[in-house]
Design a protein around this motif. Structure first.
Motif, mmCIF file in Angstrom:
data_model
loop_
_atom_site.group_PDB
_atom_site.id
_atom_site.type_symbol
_atom_site.label_atom_id
_atom_site.label_comp_id
_atom_site.label_asym_id
_atom_site.label_seq_id
_atom_site.Cartn_x
_atom_site.Cartn_y
_atom_site.Cartn_z
ATOM 1 N N ASN A 9 0.836 -1.206 0.000
ATOM 2 C CA ASN A 9 0.000 0.000 0.000
ATOM 3 C C ASN A 9 0.865 1.248 0.000
ATOM 4 N N ASP A 10 0.658 2.092 -0.976
ATOM 5 C CA ASP A 10 1.337 3.378 -1.062
ATOM 6 C C ASP A 10 0.272 4.457 -1.216
ATOM 7 N N TYR A 11 0.694 5.700 -1.166
ATOM 8 C CA TYR A 11 -0.229 6.812 -1.337
ATOM 9 C C TYR A 11 0.287 7.722 -2.436
ATOM 10 N N ALA A 12 -0.629 8.203 -3.246
ATOM 11 C CA ALA A 12 -0.284 9.164 -4.289
ATOM 12 C C ALA A 12 -1.124 10.417 -4.058
ATOM 13 N N ALA A 13 -0.498 11.577 -4.123
ATOM 14 C CA ALA A 13 -1.229 12.832 -3.951
ATOM 15 C C ALA A 13 -1.850 13.233 -5.278
ATOM 16 N N TYR A 14 -3.088 13.673 -5.225
ATOM 17 C CA TYR A 14 -3.744 14.167 -6.428
ATOM 18 C C TYR A 14 -4.501 15.441 -6.078
ATOM 19 N N PRO A 15 -4.591 16.383 -7.012
ATOM 20 C CA PRO A 15 -5.283 17.642 -6.721
ATOM 21 C C PRO A 15 -6.797 17.445 -6.723
ATOM 22 N N GLU A 16 -7.447 18.128 -5.782
ATOM 23 C CA GLU A 16 -8.899 18.073 -5.691
ATOM 24 C C GLU A 16 -9.391 19.456 -5.280
ATOM 25 N N GLU A 17 -10.422 19.934 -5.972
ATOM 26 C CA GLU A 17 -10.998 21.228 -5.619
ATOM 27 C C GLU A 17 -11.994 21.029 -4.477
ATOM 28 N N VAL A 18 -11.797 21.771 -3.384
ATOM 29 C CA VAL A 18 -12.695 21.681 -2.235
ATOM 30 C C VAL A 18 -13.168 23.078 -1.860
ATOM 31 N N GLU A 19 -14.309 23.147 -1.193
ATOM 32 C CA GLU A 19 -14.827 24.423 -0.716
ATOM 33 C C GLU A 19 -14.348 24.616 0.716
ATOM 34 N N VAL A 20 -13.744 25.758 0.982
ATOM 35 C CA VAL A 20 -13.265 26.091 2.322
ATOM 36 C C VAL A 20 -13.883 27.416 2.723
ATOM 37 N N GLY A 21 -13.745 27.739 3.977
ATOM 38 C CA GLY A 21 -14.258 29.015 4.455
ATOM 39 C C GLY A 21 -15.654 28.877 5.017
ATOM 40 N N GLY A 22 -16.337 29.999 5.097
ATOM 41 C CA GLY A 22 -17.623 30.006 5.761
ATOM 42 C C GLY A 22 -17.395 30.031 7.264
ATOM 43 N N ALA A 23 -18.415 29.714 8.005
ATOM 44 C CA ALA A 23 -18.298 29.718 9.464
ATOM 45 C C ALA A 23 -19.141 28.597 10.046
ATOM 46 N N THR A 24 -18.673 28.065 11.161
ATOM 47 C CA THR A 24 -19.458 27.153 11.972
ATOM 48 C C THR A 24 -19.710 27.883 13.278
ATOM 49 N N ILE A 25 -20.978 28.020 13.650
ATOM 50 C CA ILE A 25 -21.344 28.846 14.805
ATOM 51 C C ILE A 25 -22.126 28.012 15.813
ATOM 52 N N PHE A 26 -21.717 28.111 17.061
ATOM 53 C CA PHE A 26 -22.439 27.503 18.177
ATOM 54 C C PHE A 26 -22.872 28.624 19.111
ATOM 55 N N VAL A 27 -24.086 28.534 19.631
ATOM 56 C CA VAL A 27 -24.573 29.498 20.616
ATOM 57 C C VAL A 27 -24.998 28.707 21.846
ATOM 58 N N VAL A 28 -24.416 29.041 22.989
ATOM 59 C CA VAL A 28 -24.719 28.323 24.226
ATOM 60 C C VAL A 28 -25.144 29.306 25.315
ATOM 61 N N ASP A 29 -25.937 28.800 26.241
ATOM 62 C CA ASP A 29 -26.358 29.603 27.393
ATOM 63 C C ASP A 29 -25.190 29.790 28.336
ATOM 64 N N VAL A 30 -25.130 30.960 28.963
ATOM 65 C CA VAL A 30 -24.114 31.255 29.961
ATOM 66 C C VAL A 30 -24.827 31.316 31.315
ATOM 67 N N GLU A 31 -24.438 30.424 32.200
ATOM 68 C CA GLU A 31 -25.079 30.380 33.510
ATOM 69 C C GLU A 31 -24.658 31.567 34.377
ATOM 70 N N ARG A 32 -23.398 31.943 34.245
ATOM 71 C CA ARG A 32 -22.889 33.042 35.092
ATOM 72 C C ARG A 32 -21.810 33.778 34.319
ATOM 73 N N PHE A 33 -21.796 35.091 34.447
ATOM 74 C CA PHE A 33 -20.781 35.921 33.800
ATOM 75 C C PHE A 33 -20.306 36.973 34.784
ATOM 76 N N GLU A 34 -18.995 37.097 34.921
ATOM 77 C CA GLU A 34 -18.398 38.139 35.757
ATOM 78 C C GLU A 34 -17.196 38.705 35.037
ATOM 79 N N LYS A 35 -17.067 40.000 35.105
ATOM 80 C CA LYS A 35 -15.876 40.655 34.571
ATOM 81 C C LYS A 35 -15.165 41.272 35.754
ATOM 82 N N VAL A 36 -13.969 40.751 36.053
ATOM 83 C CA VAL A 36 -13.256 41.216 37.251
ATOM 84 C C VAL A 36 -11.963 41.891 36.884
#
Length: 110
Positions: A83-110
């Motif tokens: 088993n060997d590997y050969a590299a070949y060019p492939e066009e892929v889509e990159v960029g955009g954003a992955t976004i998560f929004v979560v609840d914050v139980e407590r927030f303090e700025k000290v």
């Protein structure tokens, strides 16, 4: 209170952060790696009130560009030596954003 995690392409990270700052959001920037390409990303953390989450997400979406990129991906093949590997060019889509929004139980700025 909400915490928005936005994972964006490194090429877009500074612009997204700048635009969020212009709109009055405080942003923490972290370098990260992930995805099937194992490419560098920027993870932005934005703490905000629930009423402002959509505004932050709109800014992130507007400045996180999807683009096509040529990547060299390995493909296995059976050769005389096994088993060997050969590299070949492939066009892929990159960029955009992955976004998560979560609840914050407590927030303090000290």
């Amino acid at each position: 209170m909400k915490l928005v995690f936005a994972i964006v392409n490194n090429e877009d990270g500074n612009q997204v952060m700048r635009e969020l700052n212009k709109a009055g959001f405080s942003v923490t920037k972290m370098a990260s790696t992930g995805g099937f390409l194992r490419a560098g990303n920027t993870t932005l953390l934005v703490g905000t009130e629930e009423k402002d989450v959509q505004s932050a997400m709109d800014i992130i979406a507007k400045h996180s560009m999807k683009r096509k990129q040529i990547m060299f991906t390995p493909e296995p093949f059976i050769g005389a030596a096994g088993n060997d590997y050969a590299a070949y060019p492939e066009e892929v889509e990159v960029g955009g954003a992955t976004i998560f929004v979560v609840d914050v139980e407590r927030f303090e700025k000290v």
